[in-house]
Design a protein around this motif. Structure first.
Motif, short mmCIF file in Angstrom:
data_model
loop_
_atom_site.label_atom_id
_atom_site.label_comp_id
_atom_site.label_asym_id
_atom_site.label_seq_id
_atom_site.Cartn_x
_atom_site.Cartn_y
_atom_site.Cartn_z
N GLU A 72 0.83 -1.19 0.00
CA GLU A 72 0.00 0.00 0.00
C GLU A 72 0.88 1.26 0.00
O GLU A 72 1.89 1.31 0.70
CB GLU A 72 -0.91 0.02 1.23
N PRO A 73 0.51 2.27 -0.77
CA PRO A 73 1.26 3.53 -0.73
C PRO A 73 1.13 4.18 0.64
O PRO A 73 0.12 4.02 1.32
CB PRO A 73 0.60 4.38 -1.82
N THR A 74 2.16 4.87 1.05
CA THR A 74 2.17 5.59 2.31
C THR A 74 2.51 7.05 2.05
O THR A 74 2.92 7.41 0.95
CB THR A 74 3.19 4.99 3.29
N GLU A 75 2.38 7.88 3.07
CA GLU A 75 2.68 9.29 2.90
C GLU A 75 4.14 9.50 2.52
O GLU A 75 4.45 10.35 1.69
CB GLU A 75 2.36 10.08 4.18
N ASP A 76 5.05 8.71 3.10
CA ASP A 76 6.47 8.92 2.80
C ASP A 76 6.91 8.19 1.54
O ASP A 76 7.97 8.48 0.99
CB ASP A 76 7.35 8.54 3.99
N SER A 77 6.11 7.23 1.04
CA SER A 77 6.44 6.47 -0.18
C SER A 77 5.18 6.35 -1.03
O SER A 77 4.48 5.33 -0.98
CB SER A 77 6.98 5.08 0.18
N PRO A 78 4.85 7.39 -1.79
CA PRO A 78 3.56 7.41 -2.49
C PRO A 78 3.46 6.47 -3.68
O PRO A 78 2.35 6.18 -4.13
CB PRO A 78 3.42 8.87 -2.93
N TYR A 79 4.60 6.01 -4.19
CA TYR A 79 4.57 5.10 -5.34
C TYR A 79 4.90 3.72 -4.82
O TYR A 79 6.03 3.43 -4.43
CB TYR A 79 5.54 5.59 -6.42
N ASP A 80 3.90 2.84 -4.81
CA ASP A 80 3.97 1.62 -4.03
C ASP A 80 4.49 0.42 -4.78
O ASP A 80 5.02 -0.51 -4.17
CB ASP A 80 2.59 1.30 -3.46
#
Length: 465
Positions: free
Chosen positions: A92-100
């Motif tokens: 799942e994408p996260t705020e610190d890693s938007p490209y999952d």
């Protein structure tokens, strides 16, 4: 003909470097021996870290529009679907890693997008110019062309592939191994009788047979056909040859392959150039490291070579920074390339599953001479690491980083007065960064980190800021 930087090769590496230099106002010329851009799908996987690079270079929207996610593998046997295979576990994408997850874009489309962006920035590509030799002196490099002319440049970057003519001219060797002695066909074809929702996998039917994989290429009407053959086989790249192997290894009829748009063959190999620099000439991309295609590391590592080298050449040529900065290109990129070669080989041999390592978000330069960690008790994020995305003081960090500048993040700490060339973002302590001062390089890595500004002026002076 003269230029500040001559880039030999208009593949993803050369075009990405051309973009980075063009947006920095550096006079650069890309020369390509072919008469047009590469026409095939070969390097089709764009890893999350490269998506972040493309965000900064201004091509991410076009890359998103041109491709799609990886389909689930469908395993076939005797004309029946017998199971599924996932290339990697979903993240799942996260705020610190938007490209999952990796994004699939055929290489020819990636190159066209990069080419269009380079032209938008008034960059230059000259097709039909083949570099065949060079001579260096203390002021620059003269590159001889097959046409009989030459180009004079202050620096040259060899991005001309695994059989690099520039690398051979320099006498730089490559050390490596054959990953797999079995030849492999790869072709872009139009095929009927298969859905486009799955990557169709046909395991070997018997001893001595090879596998067949047929992958729908996102954003196109084509499929990428991959077929392995026994060692010593000759590979027929014609329409009839592709039809024959598809019909022999699947339930499809020969006529279901209606067109072959591009085809090639290769024997997977891993090799690393003995050095990435010779005087005023740098090696980047496949000219410096050759990967197995497994794991999708080759194109991505190559683009990131360009991203590392571009800001350093710009600093020396545009900002007058000491040429010693260029020594850090090999220092930083050669160990990364060596690690990625090992990873690609392990994935090819089934020893490692695609996952966190192949996404390339964990790569960094903690041991680089350009890295300074001065905090007394650094948290998980350290100087040398990739600077995560997030929000600070109401500003999205990737938006703040975008562009050819340095950025200082004052996270729950007081920011000192800095040169106007450094963008400053202030905000309270936050999860990804904790608390402190973080100086982010133009390529999105933390160069310096401190609890206070002590030592920051010395670092800035060294960086020419």
């Amino acid at each position: 003909m003269s230029t500040d930087v001559l880039i030999v090769g208009a593949g993803p590496t050369g075009l990405a470097l051309g973009i980075d230099l063009a947006r920095r106002g550096v006079d650069a010329l890309v020369v390509e021996r072919a008469g047009e851009l590469f026409p095939g799908s070969r390097g089709k996987g764009i890893q999350p870290r490269t998506m972040e690079v493309f965000d900064d270079l201004g091509v991410l929207d076009a890359i998103h529009a041109a491709g799609g996610g990886y389909p689930v593998g469908m395993i076939w046997q005797d004309g029946q679907r017998v199971g599924e295979h996932r290339m990697f576990d979903p993240v799942e994408p996260t705020e610190d890693s938007p490209y999952d997850a990796p994004w699939m874009v055929p290489q020819w489309r990636t190159q066209r997008i990069l080419f269009d962006r380079l032209e938008e920035l008034d960059g230059k590509v000259a097709f039909g110019l083949e570099a065949v030799g060079l001579e260096q002196d203390e002021d620059g490099v003269t590159v001889r062309l097959a046409t009989g002319g030459s180009v004079r440049a202050r620096y040259v970057v060899a991005a001309d592939g695994g059989r690099s003519a520039v690398r051979r001219s320099l006498g730089i060797g490559m050390t490596g191994e054959t990953v797999d002695p079995n030849p492999t066909l790869v072709a872009d074809a139009r095929i009927t009788g298969l859905d486009r929702d799955n990557w169709h996998i046909f395991p070997p039917r018997g001893e001595g047979d090879g596998f067949l994989a047929v992958c729908p290429l996102a954003g196109t009407e084509d499929f990428q056909v991959t077929a392995q053959f026994p060692e010593g086989s000759s590979v027929d790249l014609s329409l009839e040859g592709v039809r024959k192997v598809v019909a022999a290894r699947s339930h499809l009829a020969p006529e279901d392959v209606t067109e072959v748009r591009w085809a090639s063959d290769f024997r997977p190999r891993a090799a690393l150039a003995d050095r990435f620099r010779d005087g005023r000439v740098f090696l980047a991309g496949d000219a410096a490291h050759i990967h197995s295609p497994a794991g999708g590391q080759g194109l991505n590592t190559s683009v990131q070579d360009a991203y590392n080298l571009g800001w350093k050449l710009g600093a020396v040529l545009r900002d007058g920074v000491d040429e010693a900065l260029l020594e850090t290109y090999e220092e930083e990129r050669r160990p990364i390339a060596a690690d990625m070669l090992g990873l690609s080989t392990s994935v090819h041999r089934g020893e490692v599953r695609r996952g966190e390592a192949t996404r390339q978000l964990g790569l960094g330069y903690r041991e680089s001479s350009l890295t300074a960690e001065t905090r007394q008790a650094p948290a998980t994020l350290r100087a040398g690491d990739r600077a995560p995305d997030g929000t600070l003081g109401g500003v999205r960090l990737f938006d703040a980083f975008r562009g050819p500048h340095w950025t200082l993040l004052a996270v729950g700490a007081e920011a000192p007065e800095l040169p106007g060339s450094v963008r400053v973002i202030r905000g309270p302590a936050q999860e990804s960064y904790g608390k402190g001062l973080f100086l982010v390089r133009p390529d999105g890595y933390v160069g310096w980190a401190g609890d206070t500004a002590d030592g920051l002026p010395r670092y800035l002076a060294r960086a020419g800021l």
